[in-house]
Design a protein around this motif. Structure first.
Motif, mmCIF file in Angstrom:
data_model
loop_
_atom_site.group_PDB
_atom_site.id
_atom_site.type_symbol
_atom_site.label_atom_id
_atom_site.label_comp_id
_atom_site.label_asym_id
_atom_site.label_seq_id
_atom_site.Cartn_x
_atom_site.Cartn_y
_atom_site.Cartn_z
ATOM 1 N N GLU A 173 8.356 13.114 -4.360
ATOM 2 C CA GLU A 173 8.488 13.794 -3.065
ATOM 3 C C GLU A 173 8.759 12.780 -1.951
ATOM 4 O O GLU A 173 9.583 13.009 -1.069
ATOM 5 C CB GLU A 173 7.210 14.579 -2.741
ATOM 6 C CG GLU A 173 7.347 15.373 -1.433
ATOM 7 C CD GLU A 173 6.020 15.944 -0.926
ATOM 8 O OE1 GLU A 173 5.062 16.026 -1.726
ATOM 9 O OE2 GLU A 173 5.958 16.282 0.265
ATOM 10 N N ARG A 174 8.080 11.645 -2.021
ATOM 11 C CA ARG A 174 8.257 10.625 -0.979
ATOM 12 C C ARG A 174 9.671 10.033 -1.017
ATOM 13 O O ARG A 174 10.292 9.816 0.015
ATOM 14 C CB ARG A 174 7.197 9.535 -1.096
ATOM 15 C CG ARG A 174 5.789 10.042 -0.749
ATOM 16 C CD ARG A 174 4.751 8.930 -0.728
ATOM 17 N NE ARG A 174 4.860 8.060 0.443
ATOM 18 C CZ ARG A 174 4.477 8.397 1.676
ATOM 19 N NH1 ARG A 174 3.982 9.591 1.909
ATOM 20 N NH2 ARG A 174 4.604 7.544 2.658
ATOM 21 N N LEU A 175 10.178 9.777 -2.234
ATOM 22 C CA LEU A 175 11.532 9.223 -2.327
ATOM 23 C C LEU A 175 12.554 10.246 -1.834
ATOM 24 O O LEU A 175 13.498 9.902 -1.113
ATOM 25 C CB LEU A 175 11.854 8.802 -3.776
ATOM 26 C CG LEU A 175 13.197 8.081 -3.948
ATOM 27 C CD1 LEU A 175 13.259 6.787 -3.129
ATOM 28 C CD2 LEU A 175 13.475 7.763 -5.427
ATOM 29 N N HIS A 176 12.358 11.501 -2.222
ATOM 30 C CA HIS A 176 13.259 12.562 -1.775
ATOM 31 C C HIS A 176 13.278 12.644 -0.249
ATOM 32 O O HIS A 176 14.350 12.706 0.374
ATOM 33 C CB HIS A 176 12.809 13.901 -2.392
ATOM 34 C CG HIS A 176 13.889 14.935 -2.453
ATOM 35 N ND1 HIS A 176 14.208 15.736 -1.382
ATOM 36 C CD2 HIS A 176 14.741 15.279 -3.449
ATOM 37 C CE1 HIS A 176 15.204 16.539 -1.724
ATOM 38 N NE2 HIS A 176 15.554 16.292 -2.972
ATOM 39 N N THR A 177 12.104 12.608 0.352
ATOM 40 C CA THR A 177 11.997 12.676 1.810
ATOM 41 C C THR A 177 12.629 11.458 2.480
ATOM 42 O O THR A 177 13.392 11.582 3.448
ATOM 43 C CB THR A 177 10.506 12.764 2.221
ATOM 44 O OG1 THR A 177 9.941 13.940 1.637
ATOM 45 C CG2 THR A 177 10.363 12.806 3.731
ATOM 46 N N ALA A 178 12.322 10.269 1.951
ATOM 47 C CA ALA A 178 12.816 9.032 2.562
ATOM 48 C C ALA A 178 14.338 8.947 2.469
ATOM 49 O O ALA A 178 15.014 8.580 3.441
ATOM 50 C CB ALA A 178 12.170 7.820 1.886
ATOM 51 N N VAL A 179 14.896 9.292 1.315
ATOM 52 C CA VAL A 179 16.355 9.237 1.153
ATOM 53 C C VAL A 179 17.024 10.278 2.039
ATOM 54 O O VAL A 179 18.043 10.011 2.685
ATOM 55 C CB VAL A 179 16.753 9.435 -0.334
ATOM 56 C CG1 VAL A 179 18.253 9.677 -0.456
ATOM 57 C CG2 VAL A 179 16.346 8.220 -1.153
ATOM 58 N N GLU B 240 11.070 0.253 -1.567
ATOM 59 C CA GLU B 240 10.545 -0.522 -2.699
ATOM 60 C C GLU B 240 9.133 -0.091 -3.066
ATOM 61 O O GLU B 240 8.790 0.031 -4.243
ATOM 62 C CB GLU B 240 10.569 -2.028 -2.377
ATOM 63 C CG GLU B 240 11.897 -2.665 -2.757
ATOM 64 C CD GLU B 240 12.121 -3.996 -2.072
ATOM 65 O OE1 GLU B 240 11.140 -4.594 -1.556
ATOM 66 O OE2 GLU B 240 13.279 -4.449 -2.042
ATOM 67 N N ASN B 241 8.321 0.143 -2.054
ATOM 68 C CA ASN B 241 6.944 0.557 -2.324
ATOM 69 C C ASN B 241 6.889 1.915 -3.011
ATOM 70 O O ASN B 241 6.092 2.120 -3.928
ATOM 71 C CB ASN B 241 6.128 0.593 -1.026
ATOM 72 C CG ASN B 241 5.868 -0.800 -0.486
ATOM 73 O OD1 ASN B 241 5.937 -1.783 -1.229
ATOM 74 N ND2 ASN B 241 5.601 -0.909 0.807
ATOM 75 N N ILE B 242 7.729 2.835 -2.563
ATOM 76 C CA ILE B 242 7.747 4.156 -3.199
ATOM 77 C C ILE B 242 8.192 4.034 -4.657
ATOM 78 O O ILE B 242 7.579 4.611 -5.558
ATOM 79 C CB ILE B 242 8.692 5.121 -2.438
ATOM 80 C CG1 ILE B 242 8.165 5.397 -1.021
ATOM 81 C CG2 ILE B 242 8.842 6.441 -3.214
ATOM 82 C CD1 ILE B 242 9.128 6.171 -0.136
ATOM 83 N N VAL B 243 9.261 3.252 -4.892
ATOM 84 C CA VAL B 243 9.773 3.114 -6.265
ATOM 85 C C VAL B 243 8.749 2.380 -7.132
ATOM 86 O O VAL B 243 8.485 2.792 -8.280
ATOM 87 C CB VAL B 243 11.142 2.400 -6.267
ATOM 88 C CG1 VAL B 243 11.587 2.096 -7.702
ATOM 89 C CG2 VAL B 243 12.190 3.257 -5.560
ATOM 90 N N ASP B 244 8.130 1.332 -6.604
ATOM 91 C CA ASP B 244 7.090 0.604 -7.357
ATOM 92 C C ASP B 244 5.956 1.544 -7.776
ATOM 93 O O ASP B 244 5.492 1.514 -8.915
ATOM 94 C CB ASP B 244 6.497 -0.527 -6.508
ATOM 95 C CG ASP B 244 7.423 -1.724 -6.441
ATOM 96 O OD1 ASP B 244 8.423 -1.744 -7.197
ATOM 97 O OD2 ASP B 244 7.162 -2.636 -5.632
ATOM 98 N N GLU B 245 5.533 2.369 -6.823
ATOM 99 C CA GLU B 245 4.452 3.311 -7.103
ATOM 100 C C GLU B 245 4.877 4.315 -8.176
ATOM 101 O O GLU B 245 4.094 4.642 -9.084
ATOM 102 C CB GLU B 245 4.069 4.033 -5.798
ATOM 103 C CG GLU B 245 2.989 5.091 -5.925
ATOM 104 C CD GLU B 245 1.604 4.509 -6.210
ATOM 105 O OE1 GLU B 245 1.453 3.275 -6.243
ATOM 106 O OE2 GLU B 245 0.674 5.327 -6.421
ATOM 107 N N GLY B 246 6.123 4.782 -8.090
ATOM 108 C CA GLY B 246 6.636 5.720 -9.089
ATOM 109 C C GLY B 246 6.709 5.089 -10.474
ATOM 110 O O GLY B 246 6.377 5.735 -11.478
#
Lengths: 196, 196
Positions: free
Chosen positions: A85-91, A135-141
């Motif tokens: 959800e965070r990556l979707h929102t950020a992108v 990067e933080n979102i992807v790392d967490e994912g």
């Protein structure tokens, strides 16, 4: 009060003229005289805000980077905690900014390479913060198994490159709305990191 | 024979000098005199090969587009029929060319916008063929259910944009080899079209 507001107006005019000049003719093709003419001010007025063309480009891109960062942080402040959800929102917010500010994105994309090391350093603060959000979102994912890519860092860069490229083809009279483009790129990004 | 080979050599020199000049200073920043100086020839020699700076840029990009197309077609000629394998192969070759020819890709990416409509039309043949290769692969993948994206056309463009962007950050002394980058982008592309 009036003086200060006039001065802010002139600064905005000079920045808008700089943006238009760089977008149309490139960094080397645009001249300080051209910028002054577009802004409807005398050249000395332009020099009042920036000592050189490089300086104008740096200020312009710095402001754009902070605005871009702000758009993404603001969108994320309303998102949940799940990495997808965070990556979707950020992108979505990242691409939305580009669609809303095509000239800024175009100039940042094409003209950044003409700046020297010192000038680039003045730009990286906001840019690095923006990249580190992704990067933080992807790392967490990747850490939680929500994203399956074995190349978190490379995937993040690929996503940002793909999204920045929207500035190269976006036309306001195209078939897709701003929100459709933003949502599609959010989906592509989830695919790149292996969230599907 | 000798004359012809000399003439070909000079043409190559002029093209290499044009490429270097455009990459370093941009289309508006580079001059015909600068190009002649870099090539070690007199200006009239440069005009012998192209009537204008625009013409030089067109010839340069046209050759790069055909070389790029050729690299992808050649790689695909050895690939199987499954859409995922074909997309992986095509993206790998596409990115490999960019890594091998960073200056051509950079100039194509940044300077294309300075060309007028007629000049652009001279470039689109190879470029359209290259894009249609990817579109056909993605269409076939969507048709057969191998790719799940509901936006085949948009996904194709996103993939090509993402891959072209490699030219913006690739450094030959970076941590990844050419083949690692090509393989990673092939994986990202499969993610974008929903082949995972």
């Amino acid at each position: 009060m009036n003086d200060r507001s006039n001065s802010r107006d002139t600064r905005d005019l000079v920045f808008a003229a700089t943006l238009a000049a760089f977008a149309e003719r490139g960094f080397h093709g645009a001249s300080m005289r051209d910028i002054a003419k577009r802004a409807g001010v005398v050249s000395s007025n332009v020099y009042h805000y920036s000592q050189s063309k490089s300086d104008l480009l740096v200020e312009l891109l710095k402001k754009a980077n902070y605005d871009h960062l702000n758009a993404v942080e603001w969108a994320l402040s309303a998102a949940g905690t799940a990495p997808a959800e965070r990556l979707h929102t950020a992108v979505g917010a990242y691409v939305g900014y580009i669609v809303d500010h095509p000239l800024e994105a175009l100039v940042a994309h094409s003209e950044l390479r003409y700046l020297g090391e010192d000038d680039r350093k003045r730009l990286v603060v906001a840019r690095d913060r923006l990249e580190s959000i992704f990067e933080n979102i992807v790392d967490e994912g990747v850490r939680t198994g929500a994203f399956t890519t074995p190349h978190g860092h490379g995937a993040t860069r690929a996503v940002l490159t793909m999204c920045s490229g929207v500035a190269q083809w976006y036309r306001s009279d195209g078939p897709l709305t701003r929100d459709e483009i933003a949502a599609q790129y959010a989906d592509y990004a989830l695919g790149v990191v292996g969230a599907c």
